[in-house]
Write an enzyme that holds these catalytic residues in place. Structure first.
Site, PDB file in Angstrom:
ATOM      1  N   CYS A 159       0.814  -1.217   0.000  1.00 36.22           N
ATOM      2  CA  CYS A 159       0.000   0.000   0.000  1.00 36.22           C
ATOM      3  C   CYS A 159       0.845   1.264   0.000  1.00 36.22           C
ATOM      4  O   CYS A 159       0.599   2.204  -0.765  1.00 36.22           O
ATOM      5  CB  CYS A 159      -0.974  -0.020   1.172  1.00 36.22           C
ATOM      6  SG  CYS A 159      -0.214   0.085   2.819  1.00 36.22           S
ATOM      7  N   HIS A 216      -2.653   0.978   6.950  1.00 36.46           N
ATOM      8  CA  HIS A 216      -2.982   1.018   5.519  1.00 36.46           C
ATOM      9  C   HIS A 216      -3.115   2.458   5.052  1.00 36.46           C
ATOM     10  O   HIS A 216      -3.586   3.333   5.785  1.00 36.46           O
ATOM     11  CB  HIS A 216      -4.300   0.276   5.259  1.00 36.46           C
ATOM     12  CG  HIS A 216      -4.631   0.149   3.793  1.00 36.46           C
ATOM     13  ND1 HIS A 216      -3.885  -0.626   2.932  1.00 36.46           N
ATOM     14  CD2 HIS A 216      -5.614   0.710   3.037  1.00 36.46           C
ATOM     15  CE1 HIS A 216      -4.406  -0.555   1.714  1.00 36.46           C
ATOM     16  NE2 HIS A 216      -5.454   0.257   1.754  1.00 36.46           N
ATOM     17  N   GLN A 231      -5.827   1.751  -4.421  1.00 41.68           N
ATOM     18  CA  GLN A 231      -5.073   1.148  -3.328  1.00 41.68           C
ATOM     19  C   GLN A 231      -4.454  -0.173  -3.748  1.00 41.68           C
ATOM     20  O   GLN A 231      -4.912  -0.825  -4.686  1.00 41.68           O
ATOM     21  CB  GLN A 231      -5.989   0.894  -2.129  1.00 41.68           C
ATOM     22  CG  GLN A 231      -7.083  -0.133  -2.392  1.00 41.68           C
ATOM     23  CD  GLN A 231      -7.847  -0.531  -1.133  1.00 41.68           C
ATOM     24  OE1 GLN A 231      -7.578  -0.052  -0.042  1.00 41.68           O
ATOM     25  NE2 GLN A 231      -8.815  -1.427  -1.274  1.00 41.68           N
TER      26      GLN A 231
END
Length: 350
Positions: free
Chosen positions: A257, A310, A322
């Site tokens: 990420c 994240h 993402q």
């Protein structure tokens, strides 16, 4: 290849990234934005069973001349997307590999337990690997002309023929087979070029970074992989990078990420490597959820700034770009379901 020229004539398969079906769109309002996202990621006019593999093969190659449309046009020329295609010369499968060439490039990319030129996934991935290698050779050679043409000629006739002629073999060579092969594929490419996977309007660091991230939609998630220069092999740390009890990150070229975000903003904004560090570097510029703009960073946490796990980029229209987790690919997803809603921590603007 339908009529291989010379013993070294080769056919390959590229690694193409899977594309998720959920795609949010922000309509582009300028030609530069549309062009930046349409050439590399868009794909149309191919059988659905080939689409995912073509995208994977393209994403696995860091040469910018490699595009899904190039691979699709080549497959169309080689076999017409016929899985059981076979030539009188002994070439096999949708990418028309000769057995000796397959021994070099073939792998069990579809994890079926068998490495086969007849398998769509294995064949396309091998095609991509070889084409990627040939594109590198073409650029290093210094020969004049389009490097895509040089690579295609090497695929069809063998690189030694490109060296012999210091370029694409002329019409007089082998009855024009290689020359016509190259011209046909280059001419067919526009037929397979689809709209961008995500079209982004506007200019500035945020939209520019979002366009870079959107061009990597379909690239595999690789824990610890990726960085400013693009996707790379990941690694397993005892907890992360595993799928079904097996370490897959160490054999996967991709992003996690935060490396996707780092890559997207580099070099105009040199963000740190991890999600928590990226929050720390941008937390003095918070953004409310009602004021999000394309390229803003969104963070999820298990508890406070020290629990951030994240990061994603706002893509407009209530969506994010993402790299979600091991076993998945870079995607466009709704903000409300990208990660557990209860973990949403906040947004910043780099």
């Amino acid at each position: 290849m339908k009529a291989l020229v010379g013993a070294a004539a080769a056919v390959i398969g590229i690694v193409v990234l899977g594309l998720l079906a959920v795609v949010g769109v922000v309509i582009a309002d300028d030609d530069a934005a549309a062009n930046e996202t349409s050439g590399g990621g868009g794909l149309r006019g191919v059988p659905e069973e080939y689409r995912t593999w073509i995208l994977k093969a393209d994403a696995a190659c860091q040469e910018p001349e490699m595009t899904p449309a190039l691979l699709a046009a080549q497959l169309s020329q080689e076999s017409g997307f016929q899985q059981r295609a076979a030539s009188s010369a002994g070439a096999q499968g949708p990418a028309q590999f000769m057995p000796a060439t397959w021994a070099t490039w073939g792998r069990d990319d579809d994890h079926s337990g068998e490495t086969s030129p007849w398998d769509i996934g294995d064949a396309v991935m091998a095609q991509g690997r070889m084409m990627c290698s040939l594109l590198k050779q073409a650029k290093a050679s210094g020969y004049p002309g389009d490097v895509r043409a040089l690579a295609l000629a090497g695929y069809n006739a063998g690189w030694q023929r490109v060296q012999q002629f210091h370029g694409v073999p002329p019409k007089s060579f082998a009855g024009g087979q290689t020359y016509n092969y190259v011209q046909s594929i280059l001419a067919a490419m526009p037929r397979f070029e689809g709209p961008g996977l995500l079209q982004v309007s506007g200019s500035g660091s945020g939209p520019d970074a979002l366009r870079r991230a959107a061009a990597r939609i379909g690239t595999p998630y690789a824990w610890g992989g990726g960085g400013p220069d693009g996707p790379s092999l990941g690694f397993c740390d005892g907890t992360n990078g595993y799928l079904g009890g097996k370490c897959v990150a160490s054999s996967t070229v991709g992003y996690d990420c935060s490396s996707l975000v780092e890559y997207a903003y580099w070099p105009s904004v040199k963000l740190p490597r991890t999600a928590a560090a990226q929050y720390g570097a941008t937390s003095d510029r918070p953004v409310s959820r009602s004021d999000l703009k394309p390229g803003d960073l969104l963070f999820w946490s298990h508890g406070g700034s020290g629990g951030i796990y994240h990061v994603a980029m706002y893509a407009g229209d209530g969506n994010v770009v993402q790299a979600p987790r091991t076993g998945r690919n870079v995607e466009v997803a709704p903000l409300t379901s990208a990660m557990p809603e209860r973990d949403y921590y906040g947004a910043t603007r780099p």
